[in-house]
Motif scaffolding. Structure first.
Motif: not given
Length: 161
Positions: A62, A65-67, A69-70, A128, A132-133
């Motif tokens: 996850e 994936s967040r990394y 997606r940005f 971000h 988010r991370r």
């Protein structure tokens, strides 16, 4: 600059999860310790097993994936904007030389826009990461730290027998 005196001045806390114990003494000319014979019985999981387990975990996937997606769209957008600026500067000099306000022309505004977009992208990336991370990545780091610490305790118990 504060001066610290006493027995603990300048010591590193070993319970700090960001302390990299493997880097201590690296490249300082110390002789490596001789290999120890392996204890009888099934081998204990090593640090690489812990990292592989974390890498396969849903939490790690996850974070990655967040990394992605940005970073992927941000990089593509920034490179597209940069290439458009370079192409316009070389292919359309008339457009870029068009005055906007006095001596300021389109090329100057686009060049300043490059700087502005760099700073905005840096700010957006840091925001971000923070929102988010970072928390999830720190939780993963603590998980690894605790598992490695447990392994060290088990090794110390086995060696003390």
């Amino acid at each position: 600059m504060d001066k610290h005196e006493g027995r603990d001045a300048g010591t590193i806390r070993l319970d700090d999860p960001w302390y990299d114990a493997l880097a201590v003494g690296w490249g300082e000319g110390e002789e490596p310790s001789p290999p120890r014979p392996a204890p009888a019985g099934p081998p204990a999981p090593g640090a690489s097993d812990i990292y592989l387990e974390v890498q396969r975990s849903a939490a790690f996937q996850e974070v990655r994936s967040r990394y992605r997606r940005f970073v992927v769209p941000a990089t593509a957008g920034f490179l597209l904007w940069y290439v458009a600026y370079v192409v316009a500067a070389t292919a359309a000099p008339g457009l870029m030389a068009r005055p906007v306000l006095g001596a300021v022309n389109v090329a100057m505004l686009a060049g300043l826009g490059q700087f502005l977009s760099t700073f905005l992208l840096t700010w957006a990336y840091a925001r971000h990461a923070r929102l988010r991370r970072d928390r999830a990545a720190l939780d993963l780091r603590w998980t690894v730290f605790e598992q490695e610490r447990g392994q060290e305790r088990n090794r110390a118990r086995r060696a003390g027998r």
